[in-house]
Design a protein around this motif. Sequence first.
Motif, PDB file in Angstrom:
ATOM      1  N   ALA A 148       1.345   4.649   0.985  1.00 37.16           N
ATOM      2  CA  ALA A 148       0.704   5.644   1.870  1.00 37.16           C
ATOM      3  C   ALA A 148       1.180   7.045   1.520  1.00 37.16           C
ATOM      4  O   ALA A 148       0.398   7.998   1.567  1.00 37.16           O
ATOM      5  N   THR A 189      -0.030   9.303   8.259  1.00 36.70           N
ATOM      6  CA  THR A 189       1.326   8.828   7.964  1.00 36.70           C
ATOM      7  C   THR A 189       2.242  10.021   7.728  1.00 36.70           C
ATOM      8  O   THR A 189       3.391  10.041   8.189  1.00 36.70           O
ATOM      9  N   GLU A 246      -5.634  14.911  13.924  1.00 35.12           N
ATOM     10  CA  GLU A 246      -7.113  14.907  14.027  1.00 35.12           C
ATOM     11  C   GLU A 246      -7.556  15.294  15.447  1.00 35.12           C
ATOM     12  O   GLU A 246      -8.431  14.650  16.032  1.00 35.12           O
ATOM     13  N   LYS A 291      -9.220  13.046   2.404  1.00 30.45           N
ATOM     14  CA  LYS A 291     -10.231  12.071   2.826  1.00 30.45           C
ATOM     15  C   LYS A 291      -9.559  10.952   3.620  1.00 30.45           C
ATOM     16  O   LYS A 291      -8.336  10.849   3.630  1.00 30.45           O
ATOM     17  N   GLY A 296      -7.788   7.748   4.506  1.00 30.60           N
ATOM     18  CA  GLY A 296      -6.874   6.902   3.734  1.00 30.60           C
ATOM     19  C   GLY A 296      -5.967   7.671   2.803  1.00 30.60           C
ATOM     20  O   GLY A 296      -5.130   7.083   2.102  1.00 30.60           O
ATOM     21  N   ILE A 323       0.864  -1.191   0.000  1.00 32.72           N
ATOM     22  CA  ILE A 323       0.000   0.000   0.000  1.00 32.72           C
ATOM     23  C   ILE A 323       0.893   1.230   0.000  1.00 32.72           C
ATOM     24  O   ILE A 323       1.736   1.385   0.890  1.00 32.72           O
ATOM     25  N   GLY A 331      -3.503   9.504   3.526  1.00 33.51           N
ATOM     26  CA  GLY A 331      -2.105   9.470   3.974  1.00 33.51           C
ATOM     27  C   GLY A 331      -1.759  10.566   4.974  1.00 33.51           C
ATOM     28  O   GLY A 331      -0.585  10.752   5.323  1.00 33.51           O
ATOM     29  N   LYS A 332      -2.757  11.267   5.484  1.00 33.03           N
ATOM     30  CA  LYS A 332      -2.508  12.413   6.385  1.00 33.03           C
ATOM     31  C   LYS A 332      -1.774  11.998   7.662  1.00 33.03           C
ATOM     32  O   LYS A 332      -0.791  12.617   8.042  1.00 33.03           O
TER      33      LYS A 332
HETATM   34  N1  LIG Z   1       0.459   0.670  10.068  1.00 35.34           N
HETATM   35  C1  LIG Z   1      -0.122   0.488   8.882  1.00 35.34           C
HETATM   36  N2  LIG Z   1      -0.122  -0.736   8.315  1.00 35.34           N
HETATM   37  C2  LIG Z   1      -0.688  -0.927   7.119  1.00 35.34           C
HETATM   38  N3  LIG Z   1      -1.277   0.030   6.377  1.00 35.34           N
HETATM   39  C3  LIG Z   1      -1.311   1.260   6.893  1.00 35.34           C
HETATM   40  C4  LIG Z   1      -0.739   1.548   8.174  1.00 35.34           C
HETATM   41  N4  LIG Z   1      -0.911   2.869   8.421  1.00 35.34           N
HETATM   42  C5  LIG Z   1      -1.579   3.370   7.368  1.00 35.34           C
HETATM   43  N5  LIG Z   1      -1.812   2.403   6.438  1.00 35.34           N
HETATM   44  C6  LIG Z   1      -2.486   2.593   5.140  1.00 35.34           C
HETATM   45  O1  LIG Z   1      -1.892   3.700   4.503  1.00 35.34           O
HETATM   46  C7  LIG Z   1      -2.870   4.505   3.857  1.00 35.34           C
HETATM   47  C8  LIG Z   1      -2.839   5.907   4.455  1.00 35.34           C
HETATM   48  O2  LIG Z   1      -3.266   5.825   5.804  1.00 35.34           O
HETATM   49  P1  LIG Z   1      -3.341   7.091   6.771  1.00 35.34           P
HETATM   50  O3  LIG Z   1      -3.791   6.594   8.110  1.00 35.34           O
HETATM   51  O4  LIG Z   1      -2.060   7.825   6.712  1.00 35.34           O
HETATM   52  O5  LIG Z   1      -4.488   7.945   6.065  1.00 35.34           O
HETATM   53  P2  LIG Z   1      -5.355   9.131   6.664  1.00 35.34           P
HETATM   54  O6  LIG Z   1      -5.518  10.113   5.570  1.00 35.34           O
HETATM   55  O7  LIG Z   1      -4.751   9.611   7.925  1.00 35.34           O
HETATM   56  O8  LIG Z   1      -6.723   8.411   6.960  1.00 35.34           O
HETATM   57  P3  LIG Z   1      -7.754   8.636   8.188  1.00 35.34           P
HETATM   58  O9  LIG Z   1      -8.317  10.022   7.994  1.00 35.34           O
HETATM   59  O10 LIG Z   1      -8.776   7.573   7.981  1.00 35.34           O
HETATM   60  O11 LIG Z   1      -6.968   8.480   9.449  1.00 35.34           O
HETATM   61  C9  LIG Z   1      -4.201   3.806   4.072  1.00 35.34           C
HETATM   62  O12 LIG Z   1      -4.462   3.010   2.942  1.00 35.34           O
HETATM   63  C10 LIG Z   1      -3.945   2.939   5.293  1.00 35.34           C
HETATM   64  O13 LIG Z   1      -4.764   1.797   5.278  1.00 35.34           O
END
Ligand SMILES: Nc1ncnc2c1ncn2[C@@H]1O[C@H](COP(=O)(O)OP(=O)(O)OP(=O)(O)O)[C@@H](O)[C@H]1O
Length: 347
Positions: A20, A46, A166, A39, A41, A18, A43-44
């Motif tokens: 990120a 990460t 968040e 939105k 997922g 994946i 990547g925010k």
């Molecule tokens: N520890 C992890 N192991 C596997 N996949 C991960 C991990 N952390 C994040 N991901 C994946 O990486 C992508 C980005 O995730 P991230 O949590 O950074 O998004 P986000 O924008 O913060 O989403 P949300 O608003 O739902 O928290 C997603 O597809 C998520 O499933």
Amino acid sequence: MIELKNISKKFTVKNQSIVALNQISLSIKSGKIFGIIGKSGAGKSTLIRSINLLEIPDSGEVVVNGVNLLSASQAELTLQRRKMGMIFQHFNLLSSRTVFENVAFPIELMGLSKAEIKQKVHSLLEIVGILDKADQYPSNLSGGQKQRVAIARALANDPKVLLCDEATSALDPSTTKAILKLLKEINERLKITIVLITHEMDVITSICDEVAVMKQGEVVEHGTVEEIFTNPKQEITKKFIKKSLDIDLPTFYQKQILPVDATSNRLIYKLYFSNIASYSAIILSMQNNFNVNTQVISSKIEYAGAVNFGTFFLEVQFNENNEAAVAHFLKSNHFVIEKVGYVRSNN
Ligand SMILES: Nc1ncnc2c1ncn2[C@@H]1O[C@H](COP(=O)(O)OP(=O)(O)OP(=O)(O)O)[C@@H](O)[C@H]1O
């Protein structure tokens, strides 16, 4: 100054890779409040966790105050990390410790005397407005109070940067407002750079100076909040802006809307605008030029810096058969118009 240069991060889940973060570069200026919107997922999390290396990018550089954290010595990394506080959606407080003890926790490691710790914790609790809760346990606090404790704890090491993951997503709208106001005060009073992630444009407009929009692991657009609101380029940015301005037609009017093929001389428009300083003067001149009566039914108007933008429902009562000319007038004055429907004529 925080500089992210070409950072990428992949996760592998059940042999599936994946992406990120994909080659992200961003500069975050000192003293600013920088928002990252996207939105679920996108990547925010990460990305923000990469700034203090809670998440270690696979490649790229994370440069904080001129130090590349990915190649820094352990001692340098510890030092730089101490200058970055972080708060989370679910507060992450220690339930077995009182408010005082939660905030004292990072300070205890600094080797201060008991009296110094007490003084420091009290001044932090005063800043966040919950000194009276010092002896309470987190379970006795509201969500907003818990986040205040978390903010006080994050400020304990006198950080230069506060990362907010968040931070208001678990809070109701009025508590969200109060916490955002507190973050703005902290930014101004303590000169702390704030980086926050959110999926709500309202959070960005209420306190951020700059914004980056993320989609599928990439930053697709960034700039000052004014720039992004005046001239959003990406479809996703336009959607976030539109969503933040969305309002519903009041039920009273919804009930009066006539069937699709019916017409009357009273029409309701939904109008969107951005950066029109004299929007009410335009409506007034429409009234005079086209012999119509108008009434604003409901509206939501916001500001991003000096730029206004908004949505309103406008009832137009025609006295002549000039609906097409009125619609043309509104469009040529940069309103985006949506015809909601006709309501029964008064006569
Ligand atoms: N520890 C992890 N192991 C596997 N996949 C991960 C991990 N952390 C994040 N991901 C994946 O990486 C992508 C980005 O995730 P991230 O949590 O950074 O998004 P986000 O924008 O913060 O989403 P949300 O608003 O739902 O928290 C997603 O597809 C998520 O499933």
